[in-house]
Design an enzyme around this catalytic site. Structure first.
Site, PDB file in Angstrom:
ATOM      1  N   ASN A 210      13.247  -2.441   8.279  1.00 16.34           N
ATOM      2  CA  ASN A 210      13.724  -4.179   8.432  1.00 16.34           C
ATOM      3  C   ASN A 210      12.944  -4.944   7.003  1.00 16.34           C
ATOM      4  OD1 ASN A 210      10.476  -3.793   6.996  1.00 16.34           O
ATOM      5  ND2 ASN A 210       9.887  -2.884   9.230  1.00 16.34           N
ATOM      6  N   ASP A 279       8.007  -0.392  14.744  1.00 13.85           N
ATOM      7  CA  ASP A 279       7.412  -0.180  15.744  1.00 13.85           C
ATOM      8  C   ASP A 279       7.332   1.000  17.068  1.00 13.85           C
ATOM      9  OD1 ASP A 279       4.893  -1.741  15.665  1.00 13.85           O
ATOM     10  OD2 ASP A 279       6.135  -3.695  16.173  1.00 13.85           O
ATOM     11  N   LYS A 289      25.648  13.427  11.082  1.00 17.25           N
ATOM     12  CA  LYS A 289      26.589  11.931  11.672  1.00 17.25           C
ATOM     13  C   LYS A 289      27.406  11.483  13.124  1.00 17.25           C
ATOM     14  CE  LYS A 289      29.187   8.615   8.941  1.00 17.25           C
ATOM     15  NZ  LYS A 289      29.801   8.727   8.009  1.00 17.25           N
ATOM     16  N   PHE A 323      -2.979  -7.377   9.542  1.00 17.51           N
ATOM     17  CA  PHE A 323      -1.289  -8.334   8.961  1.00 17.51           C
ATOM     18  C   PHE A 323      -1.199  -8.969  10.321  1.00 17.51           C
ATOM     19  CE2 PHE A 323      -0.326 -10.243   4.485  1.00 17.51           C
ATOM     20  CZ  PHE A 323      -1.034  -9.286   4.123  1.00 17.51           C
ATOM     21  N   LYS A 337      -4.793  -9.813  18.227  1.00 18.26           N
ATOM     22  CA  LYS A 337      -4.209  -8.274  17.339  1.00 18.26           C
ATOM     23  C   LYS A 337      -5.758  -8.075  16.737  1.00 18.26           C
ATOM     24  CE  LYS A 337       1.105  -8.306  15.985  1.00 18.26           C
ATOM     25  NZ  LYS A 337       1.493  -8.941  15.858  1.00 18.26           N
ATOM     26  N   LYS A 341      -7.166  -5.033  17.827  1.00 19.80           N
ATOM     27  CA  LYS A 341      -6.861  -3.474  16.753  1.00 19.80           C
ATOM     28  C   LYS A 341      -7.899  -3.234  16.030  1.00 19.80           C
ATOM     29  CE  LYS A 341      -1.711  -4.081  15.859  1.00 19.80           C
ATOM     30  NZ  LYS A 341      -0.555  -3.693  15.530  1.00 19.80           N
TER      31      LYS A 341
HETATM   32  O1  PMT Z   1       6.568  -7.344   2.622  1.00 18.04           O
HETATM   33  P1  PMT Z   1       6.906  -8.670   1.898  1.00 18.04           P
HETATM   34  O2  PMT Z   1       8.606  -8.783   2.469  1.00 18.04           O
HETATM   35  O3  PMT Z   1       6.118  -9.608   0.868  1.00 18.04           O
HETATM   36  O4  PMT Z   1       7.129  -9.519   3.389  1.00 18.04           O
HETATM   37  C1  PMT Z   1       5.705 -10.011   3.855  1.00 18.04           C
HETATM   38  C2  PMT Z   1       4.838  -8.807   5.579  1.00 18.04           C
HETATM   39  C3  PMT Z   1       5.800 -10.074   6.377  1.00 18.04           C
HETATM   40  C4  PMT Z   1       6.110  -7.754   5.794  1.00 18.04           C
HETATM   41  C5  PMT Z   1       3.805  -9.295   5.215  1.00 18.04           C
HETATM   42  O5  PMT Z   1       3.428 -10.419   4.955  1.00 18.04           O
HETATM   43  C6  PMT Z   1       2.747  -8.977   6.678  1.00 18.04           C
HETATM   44  O6  PMT Z   1       3.226  -9.711   8.159  1.00 18.04           O
HETATM   45  N1  PMT Z   1       2.910  -7.538   7.201  1.00 18.04           N
HETATM   46  C7  PMT Z   1       2.960  -7.148   8.604  1.00 18.04           C
HETATM   47  C8  PMT Z   1       4.088  -6.683   9.242  1.00 18.04           C
HETATM   48  C9  PMT Z   1       3.424  -6.565  10.546  1.00 18.04           C
HETATM   49  O7  PMT Z   1       4.184  -4.872  11.161  1.00 18.04           O
HETATM   50  O8  PMT Z   1       3.210  -6.790  11.312  1.00 18.04           O
HETATM   51  P2  PMT Z   1       3.399  -6.500  13.296  1.00 18.04           P
HETATM   52  O9  PMT Z   1       2.145  -7.970  13.754  1.00 18.04           O
HETATM   53  O10 PMT Z   1       4.410  -5.278  13.582  1.00 18.04           O
HETATM   54  O11 PMT Z   1       1.955  -5.872  13.217  1.00 18.04           O
HETATM   55  C10 PMT Z   1      -0.073  -5.841  13.115  1.00 18.04           C
HETATM   56  C11 PMT Z   1      -0.369  -4.896  11.783  1.00 18.04           C
HETATM   57  O12 PMT Z   1      -0.352  -3.494  12.365  1.00 18.04           O
HETATM   58  C12 PMT Z   1       0.200  -4.945  10.856  1.00 18.04           C
HETATM   59  O13 PMT Z   1      -1.170  -5.204   9.313  1.00 18.04           O
HETATM   60  C13 PMT Z   1       0.777  -3.404  10.966  1.00 18.04           C
HETATM   61  O14 PMT Z   1       0.813  -3.110   9.310  1.00 18.04           O
HETATM   62  C14 PMT Z   1       0.193  -2.693  11.956  1.00 18.04           C
HETATM   63  N2  PMT Z   1       0.987  -1.886  12.165  1.00 18.04           N
HETATM   64  C15 PMT Z   1       1.895  -1.918  13.053  1.00 18.04           C
HETATM   65  C16 PMT Z   1       2.921  -1.219  13.519  1.00 18.04           C
HETATM   66  C17 PMT Z   1       2.448  -0.102  13.378  1.00 18.04           C
HETATM   67  N3  PMT Z   1       3.359   1.142  14.314  1.00 18.04           N
HETATM   68  N4  PMT Z   1       1.583   0.170  12.225  1.00 18.04           N
HETATM   69  C18 PMT Z   1       0.612  -0.599  12.100  1.00 18.04           C
HETATM   70  O15 PMT Z   1      -0.834  -0.285  11.192  1.00 18.04           O
END
Ligand code: PMT
Length: 406
Positions: A210, A279, A289, A323, A337, A341
């Site tokens: 991503n 995810d 490949k 986040f 969340k 979470k």
């Molecule tokens: O890296 P940059 O370019 O500076 O951009 C910043 C950002 C947009 C990446 C950052 O600000 C941000 O939003 N990070 C979280 C991205 C994310 O995966 O969000 P989510 O809403 O999908 O996930 C929610 C939370 O669960 C997040 O804290 C994520 O780290 C965590 N997560 C999600 C999926 C997973 N399989 N494991 C996780 O721990």
């Protein structure tokens, strides 16, 4: 963070009302103390309305003609609860009192009684500012660690031109922020962070990923180290240099990230999940490949582990910050969340908003805390956002300690 704003008696006192608003927008809780002279320039009611708190104007509040005990020791209570004393505008008279230790009103008594850092923003006539007595007082205060936001030059209310005009709001706010940042308020803490994207292999030459650059997570790592924490940064692939004083562990996939987090989380007092973890990953990564066949190509995906949720399940007293990268219904999804979470704080960003989200140097976030406090921040640099997140971490840690002491 709680700021006590001391307003003293100069024409610039009216500017303190706007300053209260700015400080509140910056996320500070503000309480106002006015000198008797300040009340000649602006009414305490203005500040009471802006802060929703009583404004202290004297050492002894009269009750039925007699000073009461509560008011007699109020300066101690205010001194203890404030995180920073800001005096703006600060008159020559107040600076002289601070410098000499004269404590004949609430503000000068508070100055002596508090151990919090002090910032003064002087404003006065140019000759008063340049007078050796004032300059000597300023130097003495600087020598004692008081932060002085020097007055601007320009046209003064007295009709003269020169130095003496209250510094601009931006200069005052940045001095306040700097003082907070100089504090080692994370000393003794270990902060574990995830940052950047993950890469999920499809075959030896292709992967799913991503747009995360890692900038947000690295900014938090840098700020936490600057504020005295031991920092373990578990990073997906990024082009960024490691922040000073941070232990960095490089990973590629979500699974590797989970393993690294599980290995190091035991020593963390706070875990912050800024990474954009995939995810889903390809259900099978081909050993060779994948060849072009010309027709349609269907990719079967399976769910990756949720790192944050896995760690939060056994969090104990550890603070968990997640986040939320959203494109719609930001508040609703972030609150969901926070609950699902089991996080203590969710930093929500609308990644479609201008200057927010992926691969930019700024972000626009709202902080949703477990205790119900929501803090919507304006567009800030990721470094500034990092400090706001850590301010909330400090606040929430203090409340956890407070609760376990009860
Ligand atoms: O890296 P940059 O370019 O500076 O951009 C910043 C950002 C947009 C990446 C950052 O600000 C941000 O939003 N990070 C979280 C991205 C994310 O995966 O969000 P989510 O809403 O999908 O996930 C929610 C939370 O669960 C997040 O804290 C994520 O780290 C965590 N997560 C999600 C999926 C997973 N399989 N494991 C996780 O721990």
């Amino acid at each position: 963070m709680r700021i006590t704003l001391g307003v003293t008696g100069g024409v610039a006192a009216y500017k303190a009302a706007e300053l209260v608003r700015r400080l509140q927008q910056e996320g500070f809780s503000v309480e106002v103390v006015m000198t008797r002279a300040a009340c000649e320039f602006i009414k305490p009611l203005t500040f009471a309305a802006l802060t929703g708190k009583k404004v202290i104007t004297g050492l002894f509040a009269e009750s039925g003609g007699e000073a009461n005990l509560e008011s007699a020791i109020e300066h101690i209570a205010v001194a203890q609860r404030t995180d920073l004393l800001l005096v703006a505008p600060a008159t020559a008279d107040t600076l002289a009192k601070f410098s000499r230790g004269i404590s004949d009103d609430f503000l000068s008594t508070l100055y002596l009684a508090t151990t919090a850092p002090v910032v003064v923003a002087p404003a006065m006539n140019v000759n008063m500012w340049n007078h050796p007595a004032t300059q000597e007082n300023i130097e003495r205060l600087r020598g004692r660690g008081v932060h002085v936001v020097s007055p601007d030059e320009g046209y003064l209310a007295c009709g003269m031109t020169g130095a003496g005009r209250l510094a601009g709001q931006d200069a005052i706010i940045s001095a306040v922020r700097e003082v907070f940042q100089m504090r080692q308020d994370l000393e003794g803490q270990t902060v574990l962070l995830t940052a950047g994207p993950t890469q999920e292999d499809l075959d030896p030459v292709r992967f799913l990923t991503n747009r995360s650059s890692g900038k947000m997570g690295y900014a938090v790592a840098e700020a936490a180290a600057r504020r005295g924490a031991k920092v373990i940064l578990i990073s997906g692939p990024t082009a960024l240099e490691s922040p000073a004083g941070v232990t960095r562990i490089d990973v590629r996939t979500a699974e590797e990230m989970l393993n690294a987090v599980q290995k190091h989380v035991a020593e963390a007092t706070t875990a912050i999940f800024a990474a954009a973890v995939a995810d889903y990953r390809p259900a099978e990564a081909a050993a060779h490949k994948i060849k072009k066949t010309g027709g349609e190509f269907a990719l079967r995906l399976e769910a990756n582990p949720d790192i944050l949720a896995t760690i939060a399940r056994k969090k104990g007293e550890r603070l968990i910050v997640g986040f939320a990268a959203e494109t719609d219904k930001v508040a609703e999804n972030a609150r969901k969340k926070l609950k699902e979470k089991d996080a203590d704080l969710i930093v929500a960003n609308d990644v479609t908003a201008a200057g927010a989200g992926f691969d930019v140097d700024t972000n626009v976030v709202t902080l949703f805390a477990r205790d119900g406090r929501d803090l919507a921040l304006p567009k800030l640099t990721k470094r500034e956002v990092a400090d706001r997140i850590l301010d909330e971490v400090v606040r929430l840690s203090a409340s956890v300690k407070h609760q376990s002491a009860d």
